[in-house]
Design an enzyme around this catalytic site. Structure first.
Site, PDB file in Angstrom:
ATOM      1  N   HIS A  81      -2.532   7.159   7.295  1.00  0.00           N
ATOM      2  CA  HIS A  81      -1.389   7.949   6.800  1.00  0.00           C
ATOM      3  C   HIS A  81      -2.395   9.172   6.301  1.00  0.00           C
ATOM      4  O   HIS A  81      -1.622  10.266   5.968  1.00  0.00           O
ATOM      5  CB  HIS A  81      -1.765   7.328   5.393  1.00  0.00           C
ATOM      6  N   HIS A  94      -4.052   0.919   7.856  1.00  0.00           N
ATOM      7  CA  HIS A  94      -2.962   1.814   7.915  1.00  0.00           C
ATOM      8  C   HIS A  94      -2.622   3.184   6.805  1.00  0.00           C
ATOM      9  O   HIS A  94      -1.816   3.979   7.133  1.00  0.00           O
ATOM     10  CB  HIS A  94      -1.429   0.262   7.517  1.00  0.00           C
ATOM     11  N   GLU A  95      -2.867   2.604   5.645  1.00  0.00           N
ATOM     12  CA  GLU A  95      -3.818   4.042   4.841  1.00  0.00           C
ATOM     13  C   GLU A  95      -4.636   4.454   5.373  1.00  0.00           C
ATOM     14  O   GLU A  95      -3.866   5.661   4.680  1.00  0.00           O
ATOM     15  CB  GLU A  95      -3.360   3.291   3.059  1.00  0.00           C
ATOM     16  N   GLN A 149       2.978   9.705   1.341  1.00  0.00           N
ATOM     17  CA  GLN A 149       4.383   9.335   0.930  1.00  0.00           C
ATOM     18  C   GLN A 149       5.125   9.633  -0.316  1.00  0.00           C
ATOM     19  O   GLN A 149       6.130   9.249  -0.200  1.00  0.00           O
ATOM     20  CB  GLN A 149       4.320   7.327   0.941  1.00  0.00           C
ATOM     21  N   CYS A 157       6.510  -0.150   6.919  1.00  0.00           N
ATOM     22  CA  CYS A 157       6.196   0.915   6.269  1.00  0.00           C
ATOM     23  C   CYS A 157       7.245   0.908   5.012  1.00  0.00           C
ATOM     24  O   CYS A 157       8.351   1.412   5.900  1.00  0.00           O
ATOM     25  CB  CYS A 157       5.476   2.050   7.046  1.00  0.00           C
ATOM     26  N   LEU A 158       6.679   1.874   4.485  1.00  0.00           N
ATOM     27  CA  LEU A 158       7.748   1.995   3.272  1.00  0.00           C
ATOM     28  C   LEU A 158       7.985   3.378   3.859  1.00  0.00           C
ATOM     29  O   LEU A 158       9.344   3.098   2.803  1.00  0.00           O
ATOM     30  CB  LEU A 158       6.994   2.243   1.562  1.00  0.00           C
ATOM     31  N   GLY A 178       0.851  -0.817  -0.288  1.00  0.00           N
ATOM     32  CA  GLY A 178      -0.044  -0.310   0.058  1.00  0.00           C
ATOM     33  C   GLY A 178       0.714   1.308   0.127  1.00  0.00           C
ATOM     34  O   GLY A 178       1.688   1.434   0.668  1.00  0.00           O
TER      35      GLY A 178
HETATM   36 ZN    ZN Z   1       2.820   2.983   5.884  1.00  0.00          ZN
END
Ligand code: ZN
Length: 191
Positions: free
Chosen positions: A153, A149-150, A50, A107-108, A45
């Protein structure tokens, strides 16, 4: 085009995303670039924050993950998860369903940092897709976790905010290093 993934310490990760008022060519390009970036980084995701954009746009694809099941129900009936991948959610609204369950998350924006996070086991989702059509479904398993999670964000919330105190305490040196490194890089860019 593959975009740079913003790391922890960048202020955009703390910004709440603006609603997308209309889906323009620019929105479609952003979605295409976000998908390309997510696949290149091998993530499941990616949120607009991000890639440096505070907007209510996220992309997901859980289909490469075979060891953690996901589920989708549409109109109360089970559907094939892979038929809905990749998934684009614009202005998503979620309603948590069921118990809290623990599961590993990364997480990226936090390279090499993983932790157990408590999330609801399912979510009811209403959003627009990249064509501007309303989509409604219930997600479970890994997909439910990834969507929560997204959507966090998109509201400026990060998975470190959901960690228990001990986990976060153990990760503190790594988090501080990452934050310092990001801020130094941002300073250099400005000069
Ligand atoms: Zn993340």
């Amino acid at each position: 085009m593959i975009l740079d993934v913003v790391k922890f310490g960048h202020p955009v990760l703390r910004q709440k995303g603006a609603q997308v008022e209309s889906i323009t060519l620019e929105t479609k390009q952003l979605v295409a670039d976000m998908l390309e970036t997510m696949y290149a980084a091998k993530g499941v995701g990616l949120a607009a924050q991000q890639v440096g954009r505070a907007l209510q746009v996220t992309v997901l694809d859980v289909s490469p993950v075979t060891d953690r099941p996901s589920s989708i129900e549409v109109d109360g009936k089970p559907a094939e998860v892979n038929d809905y991948m990749p998934m684009v959610l614009i202005n998503p609204k979620i309603e948590p369903v069921g118990e809290m369950v623990a599961g590993s998350e990364g997480c990226l924006s936090f390279p090499e940092i993983f932790a157990e996070i408590q999330r609801r086991e399912s979510v009811d989702v209403t959003a627009l897709n990249e064509k501007g059509e309303e989509v409604k479904f219930r997600a479970g398993g890994l997909l439910a976790r990834a969507i929560q999670h997204e959507v966090d964000h998109l509201n400026g919330i990060l998975f470190i905010d959901r960690m228990d105190r001990k986990t976060k305490e153990n990760l503190r040196p790594d988090l501080e290093d990452l934050q310092t490194d990001t801020k130094e890089k941002l300073q250099k860019k400005k000069k």
